[in-house]
Design a protein around this motif. Sequence first.
Motif, PDB file in Angstrom:
ATOM      1  N   VAL A 299       1.195  -0.984   0.104  1.00 43.61           N
ATOM      2  CA  VAL A 299      -0.110   0.265  -0.106  1.00 43.61           C
ATOM      3  C   VAL A 299       1.002   1.103   0.315  1.00 43.61           C
ATOM      4  O   VAL A 299       2.389   1.725   0.550  1.00 43.61           O
ATOM      5  CB  VAL A 299      -1.163  -0.190   1.414  1.00 43.61           C
ATOM      6  N   ILE A 300       0.341   2.427  -1.251  1.00 44.52           N
ATOM      7  CA  ILE A 300       1.389   3.534  -1.505  1.00 44.52           C
ATOM      8  C   ILE A 300       0.367   4.831  -0.386  1.00 44.52           C
ATOM      9  O   ILE A 300      -0.935   4.453  -0.838  1.00 44.52           O
ATOM     10  CB  ILE A 300       1.105   3.553  -2.329  1.00 44.52           C
ATOM     11  N   GLY A 301       0.334   5.573   0.646  1.00 38.57           N
ATOM     12  CA  GLY A 301      -0.052   6.483   0.896  1.00 38.57           C
ATOM     13  C   GLY A 301       0.236   8.074   0.700  1.00 38.57           C
ATOM     14  O   GLY A 301       1.346   8.215   0.468  1.00 38.57           O
ATOM     15  N   LEU A 302      -0.327   8.840  -0.353  1.00 41.95           N
ATOM     16  CA  LEU A 302       0.489   9.942  -0.537  1.00 41.95           C
ATOM     17  C   LEU A 302      -0.901  10.801  -0.410  1.00 41.95           C
ATOM     18  O   LEU A 302      -1.929  10.510  -0.219  1.00 41.95           O
ATOM     19  CB  LEU A 302       0.168  10.271  -1.966  1.00 41.95           C
ATOM     20  N   VAL A 303      -0.038  11.930   0.217  1.00 45.27           N
ATOM     21  CA  VAL A 303      -1.079  12.977   0.789  1.00 45.27           C
ATOM     22  C   VAL A 303      -0.331  14.150   0.110  1.00 45.27           C
ATOM     23  O   VAL A 303       0.917  13.980   0.457  1.00 45.27           O
ATOM     24  CB  VAL A 303      -0.454  13.329   2.386  1.00 45.27           C
ATOM     25  N   GLY A 304      -1.202  15.560  -0.253  1.00 45.80           N
ATOM     26  CA  GLY A 304      -0.413  16.757  -0.881  1.00 45.80           C
ATOM     27  C   GLY A 304      -1.161  17.738   0.160  1.00 45.80           C
ATOM     28  O   GLY A 304      -2.416  17.726   1.061  1.00 45.80           O
ATOM     29  N   LEU A 305       0.212  18.707   0.870  1.00 48.62           N
ATOM     30  CA  LEU A 305      -0.198  18.838   2.354  1.00 48.62           C
ATOM     31  C   LEU A 305      -0.156  21.075   1.590  1.00 48.62           C
ATOM     32  O   LEU A 305       1.303  21.115   0.927  1.00 48.62           O
ATOM     33  CB  LEU A 305       0.670  18.559   2.947  1.00 48.62           C
ATOM     34  N   VAL A 306      -0.904  21.525   1.605  1.00 47.07           N
ATOM     35  CA  VAL A 306      -1.105  23.015   1.231  1.00 47.07           C
ATOM     36  C   VAL A 306      -1.986  23.798   2.070  1.00 47.07           C
ATOM     37  O   VAL A 306      -2.247  22.686   2.896  1.00 47.07           O
ATOM     38  CB  VAL A 306      -0.984  23.026  -0.064  1.00 47.07           C
ATOM     39  N   GLU A 307      -1.720  24.704   2.340  1.00 50.16           N
ATOM     40  CA  GLU A 307      -2.541  25.939   2.526  1.00 50.16           C
ATOM     41  C   GLU A 307      -2.894  26.697   1.973  1.00 50.16           C
ATOM     42  O   GLU A 307      -2.201  27.399   1.069  1.00 50.16           O
ATOM     43  CB  GLU A 307      -1.529  26.996   4.003  1.00 50.16           C
ATOM     44  N   ASN A 308      -4.358  27.171   2.295  1.00 49.43           N
ATOM     45  CA  ASN A 308      -5.374  27.770   1.038  1.00 49.43           C
ATOM     46  C   ASN A 308      -4.896  29.144   1.674  1.00 49.43           C
ATOM     47  O   ASN A 308      -6.444  29.439   2.438  1.00 49.43           O
ATOM     48  CB  ASN A 308      -6.171  27.050   0.598  1.00 49.43           C
ATOM     49  N   MET A 309      -4.557  30.013   1.166  1.00 48.24           N
ATOM     50  CA  MET A 309      -4.499  31.754   2.037  1.00 48.24           C
ATOM     51  C   MET A 309      -4.431  32.702   0.152  1.00 48.24           C
ATOM     52  O   MET A 309      -4.543  32.832  -0.550  1.00 48.24           O
ATOM     53  CB  MET A 309      -3.389  31.349   2.568  1.00 48.24           C
ATOM     54  N   PRO A 310      -5.627  33.824   1.209  1.00 46.87           N
ATOM     55  CA  PRO A 310      -5.515  35.018   0.080  1.00 46.87           C
ATOM     56  C   PRO A 310      -4.188  35.612   0.320  1.00 46.87           C
ATOM     57  O   PRO A 310      -4.433  37.262   1.361  1.00 46.87           O
ATOM     58  CB  PRO A 310      -6.876  35.631   0.632  1.00 46.87           C
ATOM     59  N   ASP A 311      -3.091  35.995  -0.284  1.00 42.70           N
ATOM     60  CA  ASP A 311      -1.725  37.401  -0.298  1.00 42.70           C
ATOM     61  C   ASP A 311      -1.870  37.963  -1.390  1.00 42.70           C
ATOM     62  O   ASP A 311      -2.352  37.279  -2.328  1.00 42.70           O
ATOM     63  CB  ASP A 311      -0.388  36.529   0.514  1.00 42.70           C
ATOM     64  N   GLY A 312      -0.826  38.477  -1.880  1.00 48.04           N
ATOM     65  CA  GLY A 312      -0.744  39.529  -3.203  1.00 48.04           C
ATOM     66  C   GLY A 312      -0.061  38.535  -3.982  1.00 48.04           C
ATOM     67  O   GLY A 312      -0.358  38.610  -5.395  1.00 48.04           O
ATOM     68  N   LYS A 313       0.615  37.059  -3.801  1.00 48.61           N
ATOM     69  CA  LYS A 313       0.559  36.134  -4.516  1.00 48.61           C
ATOM     70  C   LYS A 313      -0.115  34.857  -4.986  1.00 48.61           C
ATOM     71  O   LYS A 313      -0.195  34.325  -5.578  1.00 48.61           O
ATOM     72  CB  LYS A 313       2.099  35.268  -4.485  1.00 48.61           C
ATOM     73  N   ALA A 314      -1.757  34.984  -3.805  1.00 43.09           N
ATOM     74  CA  ALA A 314      -2.715  34.013  -4.170  1.00 43.09           C
ATOM     75  C   ALA A 314      -3.445  34.030  -5.981  1.00 43.09           C
ATOM     76  O   ALA A 314      -3.035  34.835  -6.228  1.00 43.09           O
ATOM     77  CB  ALA A 314      -3.361  34.308  -3.517  1.00 43.09           C
ATOM     78  N   GLN A 315      -3.486  32.841  -6.326  1.00 42.31           N
ATOM     79  CA  GLN A 315      -4.217  32.855  -7.236  1.00 42.31           C
ATOM     80  C   GLN A 315      -5.576  33.607  -7.299  1.00 42.31           C
ATOM     81  O   GLN A 315      -6.577  33.725  -6.041  1.00 42.31           O
ATOM     82  CB  GLN A 315      -4.138  31.399  -7.639  1.00 42.31           C
ATOM     83  N   ARG A 316      -5.904  33.834  -8.493  1.00 45.91           N
ATOM     84  CA  ARG A 316      -7.018  34.845  -8.705  1.00 45.91           C
ATOM     85  C   ARG A 316      -7.977  33.470  -9.255  1.00 45.91           C
ATOM     86  O   ARG A 316      -8.150  33.303 -10.565  1.00 45.91           O
ATOM     87  CB  ARG A 316      -7.183  35.858  -9.595  1.00 45.91           C
ATOM     88  N   PRO A 317      -9.588  33.663  -8.931  1.00 39.20           N
ATOM     89  CA  PRO A 317     -11.056  33.468  -9.962  1.00 39.20           C
ATOM     90  C   PRO A 317     -10.606  33.783 -11.716  1.00 39.20           C
ATOM     91  O   PRO A 317     -10.165  35.161 -11.448  1.00 39.20           O
ATOM     92  CB  PRO A 317     -11.696  33.582  -9.386  1.00 39.20           C
ATOM     93  N   GLY A 318     -10.588  33.364 -12.057  1.00 43.35           N
ATOM     94  CA  GLY A 318     -10.418  33.070 -13.409  1.00 43.35           C
ATOM     95  C   GLY A 318      -8.616  32.526 -13.712  1.00 43.35           C
ATOM     96  O   GLY A 318      -8.091  32.214 -15.111  1.00 43.35           O
ATOM     97  N   ASP A 319      -7.750  32.319 -13.521  1.00 46.67           N
ATOM     98  CA  ASP A 319      -6.833  31.957 -13.672  1.00 46.67           C
ATOM     99  C   ASP A 319      -6.819  30.414 -14.453  1.00 46.67           C
ATOM    100  O   ASP A 319      -7.562  30.076 -13.737  1.00 46.67           O
ATOM    101  CB  ASP A 319      -5.550  31.895 -12.044  1.00 46.67           C
ATOM    102  N   VAL A 320      -5.697  30.607 -14.731  1.00 43.14           N
ATOM    103  CA  VAL A 320      -5.413  29.101 -15.694  1.00 43.14           C
ATOM    104  C   VAL A 320      -4.090  28.277 -15.472  1.00 43.14           C
ATOM    105  O   VAL A 320      -2.773  29.235 -15.523  1.00 43.14           O
ATOM    106  CB  VAL A 320      -6.304  28.592 -17.328  1.00 43.14           C
TER     107      VAL A 320
END
Length: 491
Positions: A299-320
């Motif tokens: 069995v392989i366990g894989l986890v994606g660890l991120v923090e979803n925050m809104p700063d000046g570098k954050a992605q925007r609605p509309g980004d591709v």
Amino acid sequence: MDVTFKTSPTTSTLAVICHESDALTGEAETLNAAQNGALSKAAASARFKAKPGEIVDILGLSGDKHDRIILLGAGECEKADARVWEKVGASLVKKMLVSGESEIDVTGVPDASAAASIKLGAALAAYRFDDYREVKDDQKPTLTSFGIVVSDVAAAETASIVASADAFGTNLARDLMNMPPNDLYPESYANKIKELSDLGLEIDVLNESEMEKLGMHALLGVGQGSENHSRMVVMKWLGGADKSAAPLALVGKGVTFDTGGISLKPGPGMEDMKGDMGGSAAVVGAMAALAMRKAKANVIGLVGLVENMPDGKAQRPGDVVKSASGKTIEILNTDAEGRLVLCDVLWYAQDKFKPKAIIDLATLTGAILIALGHEHAGVFANNDELANAITAAGETSGEPAWRLPLGPAYDKLIDSKIADMKNIGGRTAGSITAAQFLQRFIENDTPWAHIDIAGMAWKPANGDPKEPSWASGYGVRLLDQLIADSYEDKA
Ligand code: BES
Ligand code: MN
Ligand code: ZN
């Protein structure tokens, strides 16, 4: 609190199992006679029916062996299944944990499998999360020893290998969930997972530049508005007879805090979003349980660890963004971030490990709470056999899950005008469109299932004695059961 098995009771405080019937029978009858009928008198005064988990606490007895006897209900004898025995163990611990008593034995347990379930319930009920407060003396747990009286100690110990592993894994998942997000963020979380190499898991951590090279821009985009850098952790347990046989892959969403990003969530209740790593906690807990009980499966366990925050570098609605698979995604809501994390980890899992099946767990949608509440996780799958195995394992383990549909009519709701897909559908069928999004990253009909645990990972208090905290640890027992049922080499 230690849970042990023994052949006869040694403590002055004793719990005795009673079944729903008019009179005290078996062990309870013997004890009642030794106490000159004090037990039956107390049972009658308290209107004790011996319902599962029902308790009458009889103090101040003057027998030579026991000065405190607890009548412990286990319902109707024939109906006492694993769930009932878990509740029996959990109820007793809930009653005694901070009672002042330091040890208790429980007698009247019919067999090794009941003993194992009592042990699981007891260990889950003893869970506390006190790392961040000073506990007043009268709120400190006093119970250090919980003895289960059985005729065959060796059989009970064998039967409880899984119970011990599941309790450990579930309580680990609860700890990870409960930790505050200023202390549990991708890097610190990855470091905590690394400590599990002590159990025999092989652990690799990928940082942002390594994920960059793999083209994981969907995952990285979610984390780019945070000062805390993203990680992906890969845990390997190769316990199968043939270590090169295709593994099962378990993938978990590990958003250590979900503000929503630029599509900011409303303030009230946002603190719960520290639990948005519940899918990853279930995967980490399950991997720990597999290693602890030395499961005969790869069995392989894989986890994606991120923090979803809104700063000046954050992605925007509309980004591709371009995902690792090469498919492009138009981001119309930065709060639909879980699927962006998962799509890259799912892709990596398939590309690197060619798994024979892949299961992801995620606190993915609020919509699943509207559909199923806090009673079932939602299951989505491209394969009936896998879906059925998951719902069956949910029943057996006491972590229920319910299948919901997928289909082309739902899939087209995430077609984008300018990219290969968009990251949200419309107002309707929100949990299904999220699952359709993930399915677009599953290749060659690899059996895949997605379990949406947004209603299960944390819950309001529900009186269940084996769920003493906000964080449930949901998913560990389900996954371990599924692997035992369907993916383990049979001896
Ligand atoms: N982490 C949330 C889902 C969630 C909601 C988990 C409530 C537990 C309790 C997820 O990232 C999210 O925000 N989903 C959005 C999706 C929407 C923008 C399409 C949701 O469910 O509102
Ligand atoms: Mn979100
Ligand atoms: Zn989220």
